[in-house]
Scaffold this motif. Structure first.
Motif, PDB file in Angstrom:
ATOM      1  N   LEU A 143       6.993 -12.472   8.112  1.00  0.00           N
ATOM      2  CA  LEU A 143       7.078 -12.189   6.674  1.00  0.00           C
ATOM      3  C   LEU A 143       8.063 -11.052   6.392  1.00  0.00           C
ATOM      4  N   ILE A 169       3.906  -9.504  -0.409  1.00  0.00           N
ATOM      5  CA  ILE A 169       4.316 -10.109   0.861  1.00  0.00           C
ATOM      6  C   ILE A 169       5.461  -9.322   1.497  1.00  0.00           C
ATOM      7  N   SER A 207       3.510  -6.552   4.662  1.00  0.00           N
ATOM      8  CA  SER A 207       3.765  -6.920   6.058  1.00  0.00           C
ATOM      9  C   SER A 207       4.452  -5.789   6.813  1.00  0.00           C
TER      10      SER A 207
END
Length: 337
Positions: free
Chosen positions: A163, A213, A217
């Motif tokens: 990600l 996201i 990550s």
């Protein structure tokens, strides 16, 4: 503490002056004269020369910078609002007040009003993203860090690496395909308009999702590395040998010391979310300061670019100060001096 705060304020003033001078010089010497940027591309040379004379744009750079600084501080009147110049610009607060960054050449409105209309949307987007990023990244990072090499660590670490490597526009396109094209449960844009088909809550889902996201990550990897390193410290092994419960060791010994490096990363994410979400806001037509900065740069709106850049500087210095105070709270051995 007071001495520390005074020192930080002094450093902030010096940083602000140095950065603002460089910013002023860069925008002043960008392609085209200041007068031509104010009048637009269709102005004739005689109009440009006349405005240059009225605004004293032929003065040395340092003199113009000090004059601009005086306008921002509310000491000097902003000449752009003078009706005799004929630009048709007016400010309900007058031509002299603290925080007067001039007028947006693109929107023909005071910069303060233009930024004020957009900053609230960006703050809302940032708060929602942070409220998701912090608990998710901390929980997943700790779960991976206290189980190094185990399946949960491998799965979370591999997912975080994948990600993190994806650009924001790729994540945005993927979420658009899933939420808009395939499922049809989310709007494709987020103009934050009320009374339409989509409520404001659903308009925020995709922009917040992309930011979470992209950021969570990365924070997860930092938390995982810090926790795993702390778990190898001698005092943790000593606590285990003494028979203390693993849960108590993690909560009372590991987390407090392992959170110092991630705080820096989290605060940097706040700075990025507030001032650097240009891609996300542009893709989803979100009315925040990121998309506003892009529009101002493309248009050549020098006064708006200056104000937004200085706003980013203030946020960066502010998050650094908060970080120093958090370090002190987590580790009293860290001195403020």
């Amino acid at each position: 503490m007071i001495r520390f705060l005074l020192r930080r304020i002094g450093q902030f003033i010096i940083t602000f002056l140095a950065a603002s001078f460089l910013l002023f010089a860069v925008t002043e010497f960008s392609p085209g004269t200041v007068a031509s940027k104010i009048l637009g591309p269709y102005a004739v040379s005689s109009q440009v020369d006349l405005l240059t004379e009225k605004l004293h744009l032929g003065d040395p750079l340092l003199v113009r910078y000090l004059r601009w600084l005086g306008i921002v501080a509310g000491v000097v009147e902003n000449p752009l609002g003078d009706p005799t110049i004929g630009l048709g610009l007016s400010d309900p607060r007058g031509n002299r007040y603290v925080g007067n960054f001039g007028y947006s050449l693109m929107l023909k409105e005071p910069v303060v009003d233009v930024v004020g209309e957009r900053i609230g949307y960006t703050v809302l987007l940032t708060l929602l993203a942070i409220l998701v990023i912090i608990p998710v990244s901390l929980a997943a990072g700790v779960a991976a860090g206290v189980n190094p090499g185990r399946p949960v660590d491998r799965i979370l670490s591999m997912g975080a690496v994948i990600l993190t490597s994806l650009p924001e526009f790729v994540v945005a396109v993927a979420l658009l395909l899933v939420g808009v094209v395939w499922l049809g449960i989310l709007p494709g844009t987020s103009p934050m308009t009320q009374g339409g088909r989509w409520p404001l809550s659903l308009q925020l889902v995709l922009p917040v999702g992309v930011l979470v996201i992209a950021s969570a990550s990365y924070v997860l990897r930092i938390v995982r590395a810090s926790v795993a390193d702390t778990m190898r410290k001698p005092y943790v092994r000593t606590a285990l040998l003494k028979g203390l419960k693993r849960r108590d060791i993690i909560l009372h010994h590991v987390l407090r010391n392992a959170m110092i490096p991630p705080i820096t990363v989290i605060l940097l994410q706040i700075n990025w979310l507030l001032t650097g979400v240009v891609v996300v806001e542009s893709i989803f037509a979100y009315p925040g300061v990121g998309s506003l900065l892009l529009q101002a740069a493309l248009f050549g709106d020098i006064y708006l670019v200056q104000a937004l850049t200085l706003l980013a500087l203030i946020v960066a210095v502010g998050t650094q100060l908060i970080g120093d105070l958090c370090y002190l709270a987590l580790d009293p051995k860290i001195k403020l001096g």
